[in-house]
Design a protein around this motif. Structure first.
Motif, mmCIF file in Angstrom:
data_model
loop_
_atom_site.group_PDB
_atom_site.id
_atom_site.type_symbol
_atom_site.label_atom_id
_atom_site.label_comp_id
_atom_site.label_asym_id
_atom_site.label_seq_id
_atom_site.Cartn_x
_atom_site.Cartn_y
_atom_site.Cartn_z
ATOM 1 N N MET A 36 36.447 -17.918 -72.642
ATOM 2 C CA MET A 36 37.726 -17.632 -73.305
ATOM 3 C C MET A 36 37.552 -16.489 -74.300
ATOM 4 N N ARG A 37 36.483 -16.532 -75.048
ATOM 5 C CA ARG A 37 36.201 -15.476 -76.011
ATOM 6 C C ARG A 37 35.968 -14.153 -75.289
ATOM 7 N N LEU A 38 35.239 -14.183 -74.196
ATOM 8 C CA LEU A 38 35.007 -12.986 -73.403
ATOM 9 C C LEU A 38 36.325 -12.419 -72.886
ATOM 10 N N SER A 39 37.232 -13.275 -72.464
ATOM 11 C CA SER A 39 38.554 -12.830 -72.006
ATOM 12 C C SER A 39 39.286 -12.090 -73.117
ATOM 13 N N GLU A 40 39.222 -12.632 -74.304
ATOM 14 C CA GLU A 40 39.863 -12.014 -75.460
ATOM 15 C C GLU A 40 39.233 -10.650 -75.772
ATOM 16 N N ILE A 41 37.938 -10.582 -75.695
ATOM 17 C CA ILE A 41 37.220 -9.334 -75.939
ATOM 18 C C ILE A 41 37.609 -8.290 -74.898
ATOM 19 N N LEU A 42 37.698 -8.687 -73.635
ATOM 20 C CA LEU A 42 38.103 -7.757 -72.585
ATOM 21 C C LEU A 42 39.489 -7.192 -72.857
ATOM 22 N N GLY A 43 40.396 -8.028 -73.352
ATOM 23 C CA GLY A 43 41.733 -7.550 -73.701
ATOM 24 C C GLY A 43 41.698 -6.523 -74.818
ATOM 25 N N ALA A 44 40.888 -6.783 -75.834
ATOM 26 C CA ALA A 44 40.761 -5.838 -76.944
ATOM 27 C C ALA A 44 40.167 -4.517 -76.447
ATOM 28 N N LEU A 45 39.165 -4.594 -75.593
ATOM 29 C CA LEU A 45 38.567 -3.379 -75.041
ATOM 30 C C LEU A 45 39.564 -2.593 -74.208
ATOM 31 N N HIS A 46 40.383 -3.304 -73.471
ATOM 32 C CA HIS A 46 41.380 -2.650 -72.625
ATOM 33 C C HIS A 46 42.335 -1.802 -73.478
ATOM 34 N N TYR A 47 42.571 -2.216 -74.695
ATOM 35 C CA TYR A 47 43.417 -1.428 -75.595
ATOM 36 C C TYR A 47 42.613 -0.403 -76.395
ATOM 37 N N LEU A 48 41.542 -0.835 -77.038
ATOM 38 C CA LEU A 48 40.845 0.017 -78.006
ATOM 39 C C LEU A 48 40.022 1.145 -77.386
ATOM 40 N N ARG A 49 39.345 0.896 -76.294
ATOM 41 C CA ARG A 49 38.482 1.959 -75.754
ATOM 42 C C ARG A 49 39.280 3.190 -75.360
ATOM 43 N N PRO A 50 40.352 3.083 -74.604
ATOM 44 C CA PRO A 50 41.144 4.288 -74.312
ATOM 45 C C PRO A 50 41.753 4.904 -75.583
ATOM 46 N N LEU A 51 42.151 4.072 -76.513
ATOM 47 C CA LEU A 51 42.701 4.582 -77.773
ATOM 48 C C LEU A 51 41.677 5.483 -78.470
ATOM 49 N N CYS A 52 40.413 5.136 -78.359
ATOM 50 C CA CYS A 52 39.344 5.901 -79.007
ATOM 51 C C CYS A 52 38.720 6.938 -78.068
ATOM 52 N N GLY A 53 39.406 7.257 -76.994
ATOM 53 C CA GLY A 53 39.009 8.379 -76.152
ATOM 54 C C GLY A 53 38.164 8.075 -74.938
ATOM 55 N N ALA A 54 37.852 6.824 -74.675
ATOM 56 C CA ALA A 54 37.046 6.495 -73.494
ATOM 57 C C ALA A 54 37.921 6.568 -72.241
ATOM 58 N N PRO A 55 37.416 7.189 -71.181
ATOM 59 C CA PRO A 55 38.202 7.320 -69.947
ATOM 60 C C PRO A 55 38.070 6.076 -69.055
ATOM 61 N N ASP A 56 38.336 4.910 -69.606
ATOM 62 C CA ASP A 56 38.106 3.654 -68.889
ATOM 63 C C ASP A 56 39.184 3.311 -67.865
ATOM 64 N N TYR A 96 46.759 -0.909 -84.471
ATOM 65 C CA TYR A 96 46.226 0.448 -84.333
ATOM 66 C C TYR A 96 47.081 1.294 -83.399
ATOM 67 N N ARG A 97 47.483 2.454 -83.887
ATOM 68 C CA ARG A 97 48.203 3.430 -83.069
ATOM 69 C C ARG A 97 47.318 4.640 -82.768
ATOM 70 N N ARG A 98 46.209 4.757 -83.496
ATOM 71 C CA ARG A 98 45.232 5.823 -83.268
ATOM 72 C C ARG A 98 43.853 5.246 -83.562
ATOM 73 N N CYS A 99 42.850 5.934 -83.066
ATOM 74 C CA CYS A 99 41.480 5.475 -83.290
ATOM 75 C C CYS A 99 41.079 5.799 -84.724
ATOM 76 N N THR A 100 40.712 4.792 -85.461
ATOM 77 C CA THR A 100 40.270 4.952 -86.842
ATOM 78 C C THR A 100 38.810 4.520 -86.927
ATOM 79 N N GLN A 101 38.219 4.703 -88.090
ATOM 80 C CA GLN A 101 36.845 4.232 -88.289
ATOM 81 C C GLN A 101 36.774 2.718 -88.121
ATOM 82 N N ALA A 102 37.795 2.027 -88.594
ATOM 83 C CA ALA A 102 37.818 0.567 -88.453
ATOM 84 C C ALA A 102 37.909 0.158 -86.984
ATOM 85 N N ALA A 103 38.720 0.863 -86.202
ATOM 86 C CA ALA A 103 38.830 0.553 -84.771
ATOM 87 C C ALA A 103 37.501 0.804 -84.076
ATOM 88 N N GLN A 104 36.841 1.898 -84.416
ATOM 89 C CA GLN A 104 35.548 2.204 -83.808
ATOM 90 C C GLN A 104 34.497 1.173 -84.214
#
Length: 127
Positions: A36-56, A96-104
């Motif tokens: 369940m925790r892994l599922s939650e983490i995957l959801g966060a990655l699905h949002y945050l990684r592209p926000l911070c410039g990853a071509p995922d 988060y609407r943009r990648c910040t230091q906190a998001a990274q």
């Protein structure tokens, strides 16, 4: 548990796990809360990684689908996995609407936690 194909990033660390969604069922496997925790983490990655410039692209949603296909046989459990993925995604998309230091920094922590979860589950429960 089937090992997931994680590419270079296999990990994350989310602080969103809420007690309301952490309800265990008697027929759940012993590693259910980790998944369940892994599922939650995957959801966060699905949002945050592209926000911070990853071509995922859809990488993290695809990993979630692979997890569901490997682990879930009933609709109720599938819904719980999807709810946790969506919780992870919405938790960050509302802040988060943009990648910040906190998001990274969050991404870096999530990578560590996700890796640890995968190692723990596959080491302890892999058949």
């Amino acid at each position: 548990m089937r090992a997931l194909a994680w590419g270079a990033v296999v990990a994350i660390t989310l602080g969103l796990a809420g007690p309301a969604l952490a309800q265990e069922r008697p027929d759940d496997p012993p590693y259910e809360q980790d998944l369940m925790r892994l599922s939650e983490i995957l959801g966060a990655l699905h949002y945050l990684r592209p926000l911070c410039g990853a071509p995922d692209g859809t990488l993290w949603r695809d990993e979630m689908q692979a997890l569901i296909e490997a682990e879930v046989q009933d609709e109720g459990r599938r819904r719980r996995f999807v709810e946790r993925f969506n919780q992870g995604y919405r938790g960050y998309s509302s802040v988060y609407r943009r990648c910040t230091q906190a998001a990274q920094a969050a991404l870096d922590r999530y990578v560590e936690e996700g890796s640890a979860l995968i190692r723990n589950v596959t080491t302890r429960y892999n058949r």
